[in-house]
Enzyme design. Sequence first.
Site, PDB file in Angstrom:
ATOM      1  N   GLU A  94      48.300  37.167  42.882  1.00  0.00           N
ATOM      2  CA  GLU A  94      47.250  37.063  43.880  1.00  0.00           C
ATOM      3  C   GLU A  94      45.931  36.573  43.284  1.00  0.00           C
ATOM      4  OE1 GLU A  94      46.455  40.647  45.952  1.00  0.00           O
ATOM      5  OE2 GLU A  94      45.204  39.641  47.416  1.00  0.00           O
ATOM      6  N   ASP A  95      45.590  37.050  42.105  1.00  0.00           N
ATOM      7  CA  ASP A  95      44.235  36.823  41.585  1.00  0.00           C
ATOM      8  C   ASP A  95      44.129  35.829  40.432  1.00  0.00           C
ATOM      9  OD1 ASP A  95      43.486  38.740  43.388  1.00  0.00           O
ATOM     10  OD2 ASP A  95      43.518  40.381  41.945  1.00  0.00           O
TER      11      ASP A  95
END
Length: 744
Positions: A94-95
Amino acid sequence: MAVTAKIIDADRERKEILSRYKAVLRACKPNIAKSDKKLIRHAFNIANEAHVEMRRKSGEPYIYHPLAVAEIAGKEIGLGTTSIICSLLHDTVEDTDVTLDDIQHEFGKKVSDIIDGLTKIDSLFDHKTDSIQAENFRKMLLTMADDVRVMLIKLADRLHNMRTLDAMRRDKQLKIASETKYIYAPLAHRLGLYAIKTELEDLSMKYTEPEMYRSIAKKLQTSKAQRNRYIRTFTEPLKKELKDSGLTYTILGRPKAINSIWSKMKKQKVSFEKVFDLFAIRIVIDTEPKYEKADCWKAYSIVTDFYRPNPDRLRDWISNPKVNGYEALHTTVMGPKGRWVEIQIRTERMDAIAEKGLAAHWKYKETNADTSLDNWLAKVKDLLQSPEANAMDFVDDFKLNLFAEEIYVFTPAGQLKKLPVNATALDFAFDIHTDIGINCIGAKVNHKLVPLSHRLNNGDQIEIITSKKQKPKDEWLNYVVTAKAKSRIKSSLKDEKRSQAEFGKAKLERKFKQRKLKINESNINILLSYFKVTSPLDLYYNIETGKIDLKKLDEFETKGDLLKPSRSSIERKESSESTTSSTKRKKSELLLIGDDLDKIDYKIANCCNPIPGDDVFGFVTVDQGIKIHRVSCPNTVELMSNYAYRIVKAKWTNQKEIVFLTGLRITGIDDVGIINNITKVISRELKVNIRAINVDSLDGIFEGTILLFVNDTKHLDILIKDLKKIKGILTIDRLSPDEYYSAS
Ligand code: MN
């Protein structure tokens, strides 16, 4: 100079990261094979590199977070290598630049599937979107049903975020804490993770009700020594006897969680001291599987030789484990000085399952707990696949079923079924099969004919009577308590409604044809707003059932094949538009309450009745402007977790002219002059007016509620201080929001 300092810092940080990583390995050691170490190290290296530039809100290196999550997953939940790898990598996709393909390439499909699930859940909870959380919750459960480890790692992630919530902004804290109470704590409970459920609830309360939290924590601290003394006296004689009988055991006084003390205080409307009078003790026996049951009963027999048990409070969850796998014997006995003591008796294995839940099941594979978990997951899946459209209803039903106590009943063939307390014959029918539920016309309970709504008792044997002609009816929803029956009845009613609506639609078409009108969006919208219904389905259905009279159409003017909107429908539309624009304007700002009470578009919520000085927030309603609630309002959790985008920060400003209604509960020793003294003190205080007093007196103790008008909390505090000085008064508490509601 500064550059050197930075380098030293970076160096120190690198060392700290490594030592934390080693701590994780140590903590997880019992669950991982030696040969897996390399793989875990590989996951750590990838995560560490991917997050290298990132920092947490607290300023710490980001990698501390995945490391902490991995430690919780391994040590507190007892998960193995795959989960530890997933925990370390859980935020990378996600990051950071790491992709799912990368992960699959390095660690295989299983790991990448779990990470995919975790990433999806995170996007469901994207705090920037306005999506309603309930629908997301449903999706989350679906993901969980694929691989329960997704949910367990998510819980570890949430637990660490809750433990480090201090660094967040106050409004974020409230939102995350509410969501935790609303969704994650019940889930942890359902999965049998009692220790984590308790910690999540306590942490949530720490942020949603900080004052009460601190006050209970302090009282716990100061009463500790006294408690321990009592427990020692109580256990002294038991210890010797247990040992003499050949049992290997540990015995401990069980500390109660802050949130559970608070829940009890609210539920039973009693003081901290009263709740705390209840002591709890746990006896954990170390024994072999085949002696488990006999040894637990042996311990029970020894305890009850010394102390008299309350026969209504004996629970045997060894013969019939709870759905989440919990096993133990519970009883309550009368201890020294006439105090009730709760006793839990269980084995080491049962204790591990109770504290760590599922993960412990895997360790003790030979028990039947695995199948009961599988059954539960199958039930969740079953529920999720039902076409019930309203996700909010779904969540409520689901939560309802989480906590319900269970009863045990039998089919005619003698098969055991577990249902929640208050389940009816109809619930039973739906539990067996949807078709049997839908066609159910009655039942025989223990060979006696009963109606559908008949409530079942423990040990009943039920035979369902069906008829092909039977169809579900609206009132059936009042007869059932299980989520399954509810959702099946609703979807069947909806099908029925749809087929009725078809007829209604045909009627409308005929009517339109006579007047040479077209069925199109514009015409339908005019009718929806005129008849005040929300969907075309409702419109057609109400036409068919006669609730909407088509003759009313004759009053409409037309233009070509279009209806002309009526005057009243135009007015309604305008008024609703003006509210939305005025509330939108304030959405991003901090709402200051108090300077211009008349001018600003807000109202005080009457469910919790905040007064100036209270911790409050604003909620944007559809048609009544902004409502101000107390953060401790019983509705807060639901509002925050489902409609976070409609929450407005709010703060009181100084003003003295306006008075607010609030309430106090006072207890004391009944004395002729006491009421007189109370009212005297209240009326002496400047600008305080009494609206109502209710007093009950029983056996020389008096309890009263007083509703009064004050300016703000400071004002109220002064008053409470003065009242406490009156002779005979024992306690004074402000009414909690729900109590206020019932008193006014
Ligand atoms: Mn995370």
